[in-house]
Design a protein around this motif. Structure first.
Motif, PDB file in Angstrom:
ATOM      1  N   ALA B  55       0.821  -1.216   0.000  1.00  0.00           N
ATOM      2  CA  ALA B  55       0.000   0.000   0.000  1.00  0.00           C
ATOM      3  C   ALA B  55       0.854   1.265   0.000  1.00  0.00           C
ATOM      4  CB  ALA B  55      -0.930  -0.007   1.208  1.00  0.00           C
ATOM      5  N   ARG B  56       2.121   1.151   0.393  1.00  0.00           N
ATOM      6  CA  ARG B  56       2.987   2.343   0.395  1.00  0.00           C
ATOM      7  C   ARG B  56       3.406   2.641  -1.043  1.00  0.00           C
ATOM      8  NH1 ARG B  56       5.319  -0.078   5.498  1.00  0.00           N
ATOM      9  NH2 ARG B  56       6.792  -1.187   4.200  1.00  0.00           N
ATOM     10  N   GLY B  90       2.986  13.832   9.779  1.00  0.00           N
ATOM     11  CA  GLY B  90       2.091  12.733  10.127  1.00  0.00           C
ATOM     12  C   GLY B  90       2.470  11.409   9.488  1.00  0.00           C
ATOM     13  N   ILE B  91       3.681  11.321   8.920  1.00  0.00           N
ATOM     14  CA  ILE B  91       4.132  10.054   8.329  1.00  0.00           C
ATOM     15  C   ILE B  91       4.877   9.270   9.404  1.00  0.00           C
ATOM     16  CG2 ILE B  91       5.609   9.002   6.577  1.00  0.00           C
ATOM     17  CD1 ILE B  91       5.189  11.587   4.908  1.00  0.00           C
ATOM     18  N   ALA B  92       4.398   8.080   9.718  1.00  0.00           N
ATOM     19  CA  ALA B  92       5.063   7.243  10.728  1.00  0.00           C
ATOM     20  C   ALA B  92       6.308   6.629  10.100  1.00  0.00           C
ATOM     21  CB  ALA B  92       4.107   6.168  11.224  1.00  0.00           C
ATOM     22  N   MET B  93       7.467   7.106  10.494  1.00  0.00           N
ATOM     23  CA  MET B  93       8.711   6.666   9.859  1.00  0.00           C
ATOM     24  C   MET B  93       9.265   5.386  10.476  1.00  0.00           C
ATOM     25  SD  MET B  93       9.280   8.755   7.371  1.00  0.00           S
ATOM     26  CE  MET B  93      11.028   8.704   6.928  1.00  0.00           C
ATOM     27  N   GLY B  94       8.759   4.995  11.653  1.00  0.00           N
ATOM     28  CA  GLY B  94       9.306   3.799  12.304  1.00  0.00           C
ATOM     29  C   GLY B  94      10.788   3.962  12.541  1.00  0.00           C
ATOM     30  N   VAL B 122       9.310   3.448   3.194  1.00  0.00           N
ATOM     31  CA  VAL B 122       8.223   4.128   3.884  1.00  0.00           C
ATOM     32  C   VAL B 122       7.724   5.316   3.062  1.00  0.00           C
ATOM     33  CG1 VAL B 122       9.819   5.515   5.292  1.00  0.00           C
ATOM     34  CG2 VAL B 122       7.525   5.079   6.131  1.00  0.00           C
ATOM     35  N   LEU B 123       8.598   5.890   2.227  1.00  0.00           N
ATOM     36  CA  LEU B 123       8.193   7.027   1.391  1.00  0.00           C
ATOM     37  C   LEU B 123       7.968   6.656  -0.067  1.00  0.00           C
ATOM     38  CD1 LEU B 123      10.570   9.785   2.774  1.00  0.00           C
ATOM     39  CD2 LEU B 123       8.124   9.561   3.189  1.00  0.00           C
ATOM     40  N   LEU B 124       8.657   5.635  -0.556  1.00  0.00           N
ATOM     41  CA  LEU B 124       8.602   5.325  -1.991  1.00  0.00           C
ATOM     42  C   LEU B 124       7.979   3.971  -2.304  1.00  0.00           C
ATOM     43  CD1 LEU B 124      12.055   6.645  -3.322  1.00  0.00           C
ATOM     44  CD2 LEU B 124       9.921   7.875  -2.927  1.00  0.00           C
TER      45      LEU B 124
END
Lengths: 94, 211
Positions: B55-56, B90-94, B122-124
């Motif tokens: 989904a990312r 608000g992006i959960a970067m872990g 997480v971003l791409l």
């Protein structure tokens, strides 16, 4: 964490070939670069790979090399660079 | 004993098809089954994680880039500490430690992981196959300009090309240059111009980048 090297400081990558899980690419070994930044302290992957706890944490640096230092036959201009993350135990003063 | 499925739990081989399994596929299935049997996690947890992984998408990274183009204070924070800046959106970067490298009129950045395939998922989202391929990984470090030209990106010699090899704990994303003529675009319209390849550094966004 006490870091041995500061940003801007020249360093040389150890020319060593230990067995095991090593994150230092062969192409960088023995090469001279400059510390771009200190990334923080991280558990040593060479220990983690064998199920050990990776402590004590190692300072991790980003080191910038000019391409012609890494590849003497580099075809591009002299100002092109490559940055790699290297753990402190792989670095020495040139 | 003729039934190969003599172990206790139910499972289907729905993901694996009818082809013979390779060494690593067999190991992955065995490891997953053992961890489920030992109660470390459940099959539903695995499914949910795989679903989340798929989904990312690069849309997340594109939103970060577009925000940085419009908000200089955010851009400064993004370059100083990529993970903290993304968290502030608000992006959960872990555990991801993000380093953002900025393209400027005189500097072009490109990302690789020569040792494996480290990538700012997480971003791409998932990396493209070519990013994981040996030719890309081995060539972009030693002849980046040739590789970029093969992607259709010819850079003049007075531009500095900086390659970033993700060898350890950091993950990298390129902050591309904002194309000229986009001053009046909304943040959402700007994000449409930012493709995955622009954030890896093998392309640059243009006023009419297709998404």
């Amino acid at each position: 964490m006490s870091a041995r090297f500061a940003p801007g400081e020249p360093v040389r990558v150890r020319r060593a070939f230990p067995p095991g899980h090593v994150r230092t690419p062969y192409y960088a070994r023995g090469k001279a670069g400059v510390v771009e930044r200190l990334c923080g302290a991280f558990r040593n992957p060479e220990e983690l790979a064998f199920g050990r706890n990776g402590e004590p944490k190692q300072p991790l640096y980003r080191v910038r090399f000019v391409q012609r230092e890494l590849w003497p036959d580099y075809a591009g201009p002299a100002h092109d660079t490559l940055d790699i993350e290297l753990y402190e135990h792989w670095l020495e003063s040139p | 004993m003729t039934d190969p499925h003599d172990h206790a739990h139910d499972h289907s081989h729905v993901d694996h098809g009818a082809e013979a399994l390779g060494y690593y596929e067999t190991m992955q299935i065995a490891l997953t089954e053992l961890l489920i049997e030992k109660g470390v996690f459940g099959a539903e947890d695995v499914r949910r994680e795989v679903e989340a992984m798929h989904a990312r998408t690069p849309a997340r990274g594109a939103a970060v880039v577009a925000h940085a183009w419009r908000d200089p204070a955010f851009k400064a924070r993004l370059l100083a500490d990529g993970s903290a800046a993304c968290e502030s959106l608000g992006i959960a970067m872990g555990p991801t430690r993000l380093v953002v490298v900025e393209n400027t009129p005189g500097v072009h950045n490109v990302i690789v992981c020569t040792l494996c395939s480290c990538y700012p998922r997480v971003l791409l989202g998932l990396p493209p196959d070519w990013y994981k391929s040996r030719p890309y990984r081995s060539r972009v470090v030693r002849e980046p300009r040739t590789v970029l030209a093969e992607f259709g990106l010819e850079l003049p010699n007075d531009t500095i090309v900086r390659v970033h090899d993700s060898t350890a704990d950091m993950r990298y994303m390129v902050l591309p240059e904002r194309p000229k003529g986009t001053e009046r675009l909304s943040e959402a319209a700007l994000a449409e111009l930012v493709t995955r390849d622009c954030m890896i550094g093998v392309a640059v966004p243009s006023r009419s980048s297709p998404r």
